[in-house]
Design a protein around this motif. Structure first.
Motif, PDB file in Angstrom:
ATOM      1  N   ALA A  74       0.832  -1.206   0.000  1.00 49.64           N
ATOM      2  CA  ALA A  74       0.000   0.000   0.000  1.00 49.64           C
ATOM      3  C   ALA A  74       0.869   1.260   0.000  1.00 49.64           C
ATOM      4  CB  ALA A  74      -0.923  -0.007   1.215  1.00 49.64           C
ATOM      5  N   TYR A  75       1.963   1.219   0.725  1.00 52.83           N
ATOM      6  CA  TYR A  75       2.876   2.370   0.740  1.00 52.83           C
ATOM      7  C   TYR A  75       3.428   2.620  -0.665  1.00 52.83           C
ATOM      8  CZ  TYR A  75       6.876   5.346   1.823  1.00 52.83           C
ATOM      9  OH  TYR A  75       7.793   6.370   1.833  1.00 52.83           O
TER      10      TYR A  75
ATOM     11  N   ALA B 245      -6.924   5.565  -6.180  1.00 48.65           N
ATOM     12  CA  ALA B 245      -5.779   4.660  -6.028  1.00 48.65           C
ATOM     13  C   ALA B 245      -6.220   3.230  -5.738  1.00 48.65           C
ATOM     14  CB  ALA B 245      -4.871   5.160  -4.904  1.00 48.65           C
ATOM     15  N   PHE B 246      -7.178   3.080  -4.821  1.00 49.67           N
ATOM     16  CA  PHE B 246      -7.646   1.750  -4.435  1.00 49.67           C
ATOM     17  C   PHE B 246      -8.818   1.264  -5.288  1.00 49.67           C
ATOM     18  CE2 PHE B 246      -5.717   2.975  -0.225  1.00 49.67           C
ATOM     19  CZ  PHE B 246      -4.771   1.963  -0.195  1.00 49.67           C
ATOM     20  N   ARG B 247      -9.330   2.147  -6.150  1.00 50.13           N
ATOM     21  CA  ARG B 247     -10.443   1.806  -7.037  1.00 50.13           C
ATOM     22  C   ARG B 247     -11.651   1.320  -6.250  1.00 50.13           C
ATOM     23  NH1 ARG B 247      -7.228  -1.379 -11.959  1.00 50.13           N
ATOM     24  NH2 ARG B 247      -5.729   0.293 -12.387  1.00 50.13           N
ATOM     25  N   THR B 248     -12.063   2.136  -5.313  1.00 49.40           N
ATOM     26  CA  THR B 248     -13.163   1.726  -4.442  1.00 49.40           C
ATOM     27  C   THR B 248     -13.916   2.929  -3.899  1.00 49.40           C
ATOM     28  OG1 THR B 248     -13.710   0.321  -2.543  1.00 49.40           O
ATOM     29  CG2 THR B 248     -11.810   1.761  -2.300  1.00 49.40           C
TER      30      THR B 248
ATOM     31  N   PHE C 229     -10.556   7.164   7.255  1.00 50.58           N
ATOM     32  CA  PHE C 229     -10.925   6.815   5.887  1.00 50.58           C
ATOM     33  C   PHE C 229     -11.043   5.294   5.769  1.00 50.58           C
ATOM     34  CE2 PHE C 229      -9.036  10.903   5.853  1.00 50.58           C
ATOM     35  CZ  PHE C 229      -9.622  11.615   4.817  1.00 50.58           C
ATOM     36  N   ASP C 230     -12.205   4.834   5.338  1.00 47.49           N
ATOM     37  CA  ASP C 230     -12.446   3.415   5.134  1.00 47.49           C
ATOM     38  C   ASP C 230     -12.392   3.126   3.641  1.00 47.49           C
ATOM     39  OD1 ASP C 230     -13.414   0.852   4.829  1.00 47.49           O
ATOM     40  OD2 ASP C 230     -15.078   1.086   6.233  1.00 47.49           O
ATOM     41  N   CYS C 231     -11.307   2.471   3.218  1.00 50.39           N
ATOM     42  CA  CYS C 231     -11.097   2.147   1.802  1.00 50.39           C
ATOM     43  C   CYS C 231     -11.407   0.692   1.501  1.00 50.39           C
ATOM     44  CB  CYS C 231      -9.657   2.480   1.411  1.00 50.39           C
ATOM     45  SG  CYS C 231      -9.208   4.205   1.674  1.00 50.39           S
ATOM     46  N   THR C 232     -12.124   0.044   2.378  1.00 45.08           N
ATOM     47  CA  THR C 232     -12.569  -1.352   2.338  1.00 45.08           C
ATOM     48  C   THR C 232     -11.428  -2.330   2.609  1.00 45.08           C
ATOM     49  OG1 THR C 232     -12.306  -2.000   0.005  1.00 45.08           O
ATOM     50  CG2 THR C 232     -14.268  -0.727   0.578  1.00 45.08           C
ATOM     51  N   HIS C 233     -11.797  -3.417   3.220  1.00 44.71           N
ATOM     52  CA  HIS C 233     -10.836  -4.463   3.566  1.00 44.71           C
ATOM     53  C   HIS C 233     -10.194  -5.033   2.293  1.00 44.71           C
ATOM     54  CE1 HIS C 233      -9.908  -7.634   6.798  1.00 44.71           C
ATOM     55  NE2 HIS C 233      -9.161  -7.963   5.746  1.00 44.71           N
ATOM     56  N   TYR C 234     -11.047  -5.364   1.333  1.00 42.75           N
ATOM     57  CA  TYR C 234     -10.562  -5.963   0.084  1.00 42.75           C
ATOM     58  C   TYR C 234      -9.558  -5.056  -0.628  1.00 42.75           C
ATOM     59  CZ  TYR C 234     -10.604  -7.584  -4.763  1.00 42.75           C
ATOM     60  OH  TYR C 234     -10.220  -7.998  -6.014  1.00 42.75           O
TER      61      TYR C 234
ATOM     62  N   THR D  30      -7.679  -2.586   0.324  1.00 47.04           N
ATOM     63  CA  THR D  30      -6.400  -2.283   0.980  1.00 47.04           C
ATOM     64  C   THR D  30      -5.488  -3.502   1.068  1.00 47.04           C
ATOM     65  OG1 THR D  30      -7.353  -2.674   3.185  1.00 47.04           O
ATOM     66  CG2 THR D  30      -7.371  -0.393   2.355  1.00 47.04           C
ATOM     67  N   GLU D  31      -6.032  -4.705   0.724  1.00 41.41           N
ATOM     68  CA  GLU D  31      -5.209  -5.902   0.846  1.00 41.41           C
ATOM     69  C   GLU D  31      -5.033  -6.701  -0.443  1.00 41.41           C
ATOM     70  OE1 GLU D  31      -5.330  -7.051   5.521  1.00 41.41           O
ATOM     71  OE2 GLU D  31      -6.675  -8.188   4.222  1.00 41.41           O
ATOM     72  N   ILE D  32      -5.867  -6.480  -1.449  1.00 48.96           N
ATOM     73  CA  ILE D  32      -5.748  -7.243  -2.690  1.00 48.96           C
ATOM     74  C   ILE D  32      -4.405  -6.964  -3.369  1.00 48.96           C
ATOM     75  CG2 ILE D  32      -6.879  -5.468  -4.081  1.00 48.96           C
ATOM     76  CD1 ILE D  32      -7.005  -9.348  -4.504  1.00 48.96           C
ATOM     77  N   LEU D  33      -3.793  -5.845  -3.039  1.00 46.84           N
ATOM     78  CA  LEU D  33      -2.466  -5.510  -3.580  1.00 46.84           C
ATOM     79  C   LEU D  33      -1.448  -6.595  -3.262  1.00 46.84           C
ATOM     80  CD1 LEU D  33      -2.371  -1.849  -2.202  1.00 46.84           C
ATOM     81  CD2 LEU D  33      -2.927  -2.510  -4.535  1.00 46.84           C
TER      82      LEU D  33
END
Length: 271
Positions: free
Chosen positions: A120-121, A167-170, A226-231, A233-236
């Motif tokens: 994510a960074y 960035a996270f497409r969400t 900011f809630d960018c969803t669990h999916y 922020t981790e699918i990366l």
């Protein structure tokens, strides 16, 4: 003796890949409540093709079978709570029946520099103008731990939400107390509880799976969450892991799952 690429690939085992993962994201650092590691199959199983994903679902197992992948490496464990039955409609049953192995890198990947938070960074560094990061919550004597915190370009909460969404497409849910954001505190997955660590109103907590009470607490304290969803922020991690494995084992075929998409849907309200 000359060894062909095909022969080198045949010599590779699940155990070889497990050992490499243990080097870069030690399984010993997984949280005590977690269940990371080799969770299905044998370490001696030969591997020529690996599929990486966030969750091992029925669709992902079918995809791995279709693409002849012997090993699936996921972030979320396929076995988490004690199992009392293994039904034929479950991913675990189908994985074992297809003779596949499964390695799950969960909280050990969250803690590792090259894991979920590191990915994510890398994604946000240029987009948000991030500075050098420090560990958000240190858990071990060597300074490693969960998440990171660093400076960012000064911006409003609305501007930050728009950049994070792109960035996270969400979809992004967030609080806006009128603060100018100068720092980002990030934890992939579900890090809403880390709001307790926030004291500076210029620091925004970016994570996923934020509960209502966390948003309410943030609003009362004048903090930005900011809630960018669990999916998202981790699918990366699936793509990051694919690159790491390909660099380490150039003769290994590594595939990022195309079926491991976000199965949570959003409906827009236009009333």
């Amino acid at each position: 003796m000359y060894v062909t690429t095909e022969e080198m690939s045949d010599m590779l085992t699940t155990g070889d890949i497990y050992n490499y993962l243990d080097e870069i994201m030690p399984f010993s650092k997984a949280e005590k409540w977690d269940n990371s590691g080799l969770l299905a199959g044998s370490a001696d199983s030969p591997v020529t093709k690996v599929l990486t994903c966030l969750d091992i679902t029925n669709a992902v197992v079918s995809e791995a079978a279709e693409k002849s992948a012997e090993l699936i490496i996921s972030h979320h464990p396929i076995i988490f709570d004690p199992i009392k039955s293994v039904r034929s409609d479950t991913p675990l049953y189908r994985l074992i029946r297809n003779g596949m192995t499964a390695i799950c890198c969960h909280t050990n990947a969250d803690i590792a520099d090259c894991g979920t938070n590191g990915a994510a960074y890398e994604l946000l560094r240029d987009i948000l103008g991030l500075g050098e990061r420090a560990v958000l919550e240190e858990l071990f004597p060597d300074g490693t731990g969960l998440g990171w915190i660093c400076s960012c370009e000064k911006q409003s909460a609305k501007a930050l939400a728009e950049k994070l969404g792109a960035a996270f497409r969400t979809h992004v849910r967030y609080t806006d107390c009128g603060n100018v954001i100068e720092k980002i505190a990030f934890c992939s997955g579900s890090g809403g509880s880390m709001l307790e660590m926030m004291t500076d109103r210029s620091t925004a907590l970016v994570t996923g799976d934020v509960k209502h009470n966390i948003f309410a607490d943030a609003e009362n304290r004048g903090l930005s969450v900011f809630d960018c969803t669990h999916y998202s922020t981790e699918i990366l991690f699936a793509e990051k892991l694919s690159r790491l494995l390909s660099e380490k084992f150039p003769y290994l075929k590594v595939i990022v799952s195309e079926k491991g998409t976000d199965y949570i849907r959003f409906a827009d309200y236009s009333g």
